[in-house]
Structures are given as structure tokens and as C-alpha cells.
Design a protein around this motif. Structure first.
Motif, short mmCIF file in Angstrom:
data_model
loop_
_atom_site.label_atom_id
_atom_site.label_comp_id
_atom_site.label_asym_id
_atom_site.label_seq_id
_atom_site.Cartn_x
_atom_site.Cartn_y
_atom_site.Cartn_z
N PRO A 134 -9.38 -0.97 0.78
CA PRO A 134 -8.40 0.12 0.86
C PRO A 134 -8.55 0.98 2.09
CG PRO A 134 -10.02 0.55 -0.86
CD PRO A 134 -10.24 -0.86 -0.42
N ILE A 157 -5.49 2.24 -4.86
CA ILE A 157 -5.10 1.07 -4.07
C ILE A 157 -5.95 -0.14 -4.47
CG2 ILE A 157 -5.12 0.09 -1.74
CD1 ILE A 157 -4.42 2.87 -0.69
N SER A 158 -7.25 0.08 -4.64
CA SER A 158 -8.14 -1.00 -5.04
C SER A 158 -7.78 -1.53 -6.43
CB SER A 158 -9.60 -0.52 -5.01
OG SER A 158 -10.48 -1.55 -5.38
N THR A 166 0.83 -1.20 0.00
CA THR A 166 0.00 0.00 0.00
C THR A 166 0.86 1.25 0.00
OG1 THR A 166 -1.74 -1.19 1.21
CG2 THR A 166 -1.84 1.22 1.21
N THR A 197 1.13 4.10 -3.01
CA THR A 197 1.03 5.53 -2.71
C THR A 197 2.23 6.28 -3.25
OG1 THR A 197 -0.19 5.00 -0.68
CG2 THR A 197 0.73 7.22 -0.87
N TYR A 222 -8.92 -6.73 -1.12
CA TYR A 222 -8.45 -5.91 0.01
C TYR A 222 -9.28 -4.65 0.11
CZ TYR A 222 -4.45 -9.01 -0.54
OH TYR A 222 -3.66 -10.12 -0.65
N LEU A 251 -4.09 -3.41 -6.02
CA LEU A 251 -3.98 -4.57 -5.14
C LEU A 251 -5.12 -5.57 -5.32
CD1 LEU A 251 -2.72 -2.93 -1.82
CD2 LEU A 251 -1.42 -3.77 -3.79
N LEU A 301 -6.87 -0.81 4.93
CA LEU A 301 -5.41 -0.74 4.81
C LEU A 301 -4.89 0.60 5.29
CD1 LEU A 301 -4.93 -2.49 1.33
CD2 LEU A 301 -4.56 -3.47 3.60
N VAL A 302 -5.56 1.67 4.87
CA VAL A 302 -5.15 3.01 5.31
C VAL A 302 -5.31 3.14 6.82
CG1 VAL A 302 -5.74 5.46 5.19
CG2 VAL A 302 -5.59 4.12 3.10
#
Length: 360
Positions: free
Chosen positions: A250, A240-241, A217, A221, A248, A244, A253-254
Motif C-alpha cells: 500500500p 488498501i491492504s 487504490t 480511498t 500489493y 486489494l 501504491l500511494v
């Protein structure tokens, strides 16, 4: 002697002014992936179509202002030709004489028009980041409707005392989602720190980042937004989606990265909506190691170093189908069509009138 009854209302007519110098300059600075002229003409097309088809207000007077010979990376004669074909009379305003010559010339022409053309009912301005507040007030005081489409409209806290915010439209909403994301991400890098609602100190609490997906992630970024001091959260979550995969979340994850002190989130005042930005904590020990590894070992196009799939291997979301709608506002003329650097006529398809797209 006959007496007139049921007098017909005067037809609506628009005078259309483009501060092309300012529009082009702002787009050139904010979007390095697309030709600024293509984006500018897309915005102009959308406003023209809205006036003619959605508001029943034909344009009867049209001018565009710029020092066309000095626009950075511009193709000689391209802007003048395309503007002329769209019904605009290009007006050359030498910046060697005055840096804001286009703004001054446009303002003078609008002022003259207010006194010389009683048939005009609307004054439309397309600009980059110039608010034209005194001019908008003068237009309204003459009983005409002002409409300003700006790439960066004035902030609501600036306009509020003038009660003129309804006159301003965000021109980015007339572009496809990719162009909007790029313009939004570039704009936030230049926002002054005084607009932050809390201190920008990095989190004091730091936890190790052992999960390879969290490391990925941070890599995503850095790859797509690393040139910015802070990142708009909405386009970051989407990216991110995409990179990855749908397996997952996002946001989760953040959140995990924030709990580890690797990133932090801040609120920003925005127009027309407030928004959230993410800031990477480069003082975090594991973040430093991840970034060092990324720039030393990353092989572009070969996926991420922790084994997550490359972008072209990730599952893609099905395209959303939009139900036909009747155009009722300028937002109905926004679209998500790709904008290439080559001149295209993709802003005038009939089916485009039946698609509505909300801002990113």
C-alpha cells in the motif's frame, strides 16, 4: 507513654467525574457506526478497572453529568441506568438553562470536594474535548493527582505552558482498533487548515494513471474515506491492504499515486504524536474520470470494476497473539474487541487484562 513508629501511608482513593454530556456529544458526532453510549461506557469501564486493579485506587465518589433527556438518538433511561449500575450518581444538568451546564456543575462539585474530602487522593475526569485546565491546576495545587481521559485531549502546544500534559490520556486508546480508526478519521475532517505545515495546493505535475491497481487504490480511498477532505494515512494503508490483498504494497501504491500528482501527503501536528494525511487531487484529469466511473458503474459488493478481488475474497492476516503482561498503565487496558450497538459486558473479561494494544 508509647511512641508511634512506622506510620502507615494513607490509602489511595479516587473521586470519579464524567462529563457525560460532552463525551456522548463528541462520540455521536465522530462515530456514526456505533452507539455513543456503548463507546462511552467502554471508556468508563477501562478507567475504572485501571484505577482499581492497575493503580490500587478504589473509586469512593462518582458522579456523571448530562441533560440525559436531550441526548441525540439516546434510548430513554439507558444512560442513567447503566451509570447507576457502575456506581455513578447521574446528575441532570438542563442545557435549556445553560449550554455547558454539565461542565459548570462538574467543576463546582470538584471544587467543593477538594475542601470537604481530605481522604481523596486522585480526581479523575472523563470528557470529550473539554480540557478543564484551570480545574486540573487547582487539583494539583491541593496535592491531589489529576487524571483526565479525553476523546480528544488538548494539543501538546496548548498544554505545554501548563506542564500538565502527563495528566491527560487519549480515551480512544481504550477502544478497539475499528472504533479508534473511525474516530481518528472523523476528527481529521474538522482540523483547521492553519495547522498544515505546507500549502494545500494540488500538485502541478500530473501523469496519466493507466495501472488498474492504482485506479483501484483511488476507488478504495473514495469508498471508505470519500466523505473526508483528508484521510489519516495509517488507517488508509490498512484498508488498501485489506481490500486489494497482501500482494500489493500500500505504501508503494500511494507513492506511485503521489508521483502521478493524483494525491499528496501532508504532515499534521497531533497529540500525542504527529501524523500524516493524504489528500486526493480531484483536479487531476484521470482522478475525475475514475471517480465519475466509480459512482456511475460501481456495483457494491461485487468487487472493483478493474477486476481486483472483493473484500471477502482477499486473503486475511492471521490474528496476532499477545504474550500475557502485567497491567502497569492505562494502555494495558486497551483492547481490540468489537463494540456492538447492543449492550454488552465484554469489557470485563479476565483475559482482557492480559492483552495490550498500541494506538492505531
Amino acid at each position: 507513654m508509647s511512641t508511634k513508629t512506622g506510620a502507615q501511608p494513607s490509602p489511595k482513593r479516587a473521586a470519579f467525574f464524567v462529563d457525560y454530556d460532552n463525551v456522548y456529544t463528541v462520540l455521536h458526532a465522530q462515530d456514526t457506526e456505533r452507539a455513543p453510549h456503548v463507546l462511552a461506557m467502554r471508556i468508563i469501564d477501562k478507567v475504572q478497572r485501571y484505577l482499581a486493579e492497575g493503580d490500587d485506587t478504589p473509586t469512593v465518589f462518582a458522579r456523571a453529568y448530562a441533560d440525559f433527556a436531550t441526548l441525540p438518538d439516546a434510548k430513554p433511561g439507558e444512560a442513567e441506568t447503566d451509570l447507576y449500575e457502575h456506581g455513578f450518581a447521574p446528575q441532570t444538568t438542563p442545557t435549556a438553562v445553560q449550554l455547558n451546564a454539565s461542565e459548570q456543575h462538574l467543576t463546582v462539585d470538584v471544587t467543593h470536594l477538594l475542601h470537604e474530602r481530605p481522604d481523596i487522593t486522585s480526581v479523575v475526569i472523563v470528557t470529550g474535548d473539554r480540557p478543564y485546565l484551570p480545574l486540573i491546576r487547582a487539583v494539583r495545587e491541593r496535592g491531589l493527582r489529576p487524571l483526565v481521559a479525553a476523546v480528544h485531549p488538548p494539543q501538546s502546544n496548548v498544554i505545554a505552558p501548563y506542564l500538565e500534559d502527563e495528566a491527560y490520556l487519549d480515551a480512544r486508546n481504550m477502544l478497539g482498533s475499528s472504533a479508534r480508526d473511525t474516530l481518528n478519521s472523523r476528527e481529521q475532517a474538522n482540523r483547521p487548515s492553519r495547522r498544515r505545515t505546507r500549502a494545500s495546493a494540488p500538485p502541478a505535475q500530473q501523469e496519466p494513471i493507466d495501472d488498474p491497481i492504482l485506479r483501484a487504490t483511488i476507488e478504495v480511498t473514495e469508498e471508505f474515506f470519500g466523505q473526508y477532505d483528508e484521510v489519516y494515512l495509517t488507517p488508509l494503508l490498512r484498508k488498501i491492504s485489506e481490500e486489494l490483498g497482501e500482494g500489493y504494497d500500500p505504501k508503494a501504491l500511494v507513492s506511485d499515486l503521489e508521483s502521478a500528482g493524483a494525491v499528496w501527503l501532508e504532515k499534521r501536528d497531533g497529540y500525542p504524536y504527529d501524523y500524516t494525511v493524504l489528500i486526493v487531487n480531484e483536479e487531476h484529469e484521470d482522478v475525475q474520470k475514475i471517480l465519475d466511473d466509480y459512482y456511475r458503474d460501481r456495483t457494491f459488493g461485487g468487487g472493483y470494476s478493474n477486476g481486483t478481488p472483493a473484500a471477502d475474497e482477499a486473503p486475511t492476516e492471521p490474528e496476532e497473539e499477545y504474550a500475557p503482561v502485567q497491567p502497569s498503565s492505562l494502555d494495558d487496558y486497551a483492547d481490540d474487541e468489537p463494540v456492538d450497538d447492543e449492550p454488552v459486558d465484554d469489557g470485563l473479561d479476565d483475559e482482557d487484562l492480559n492483552e495490550a494494544d498500541s494506538p492505531a
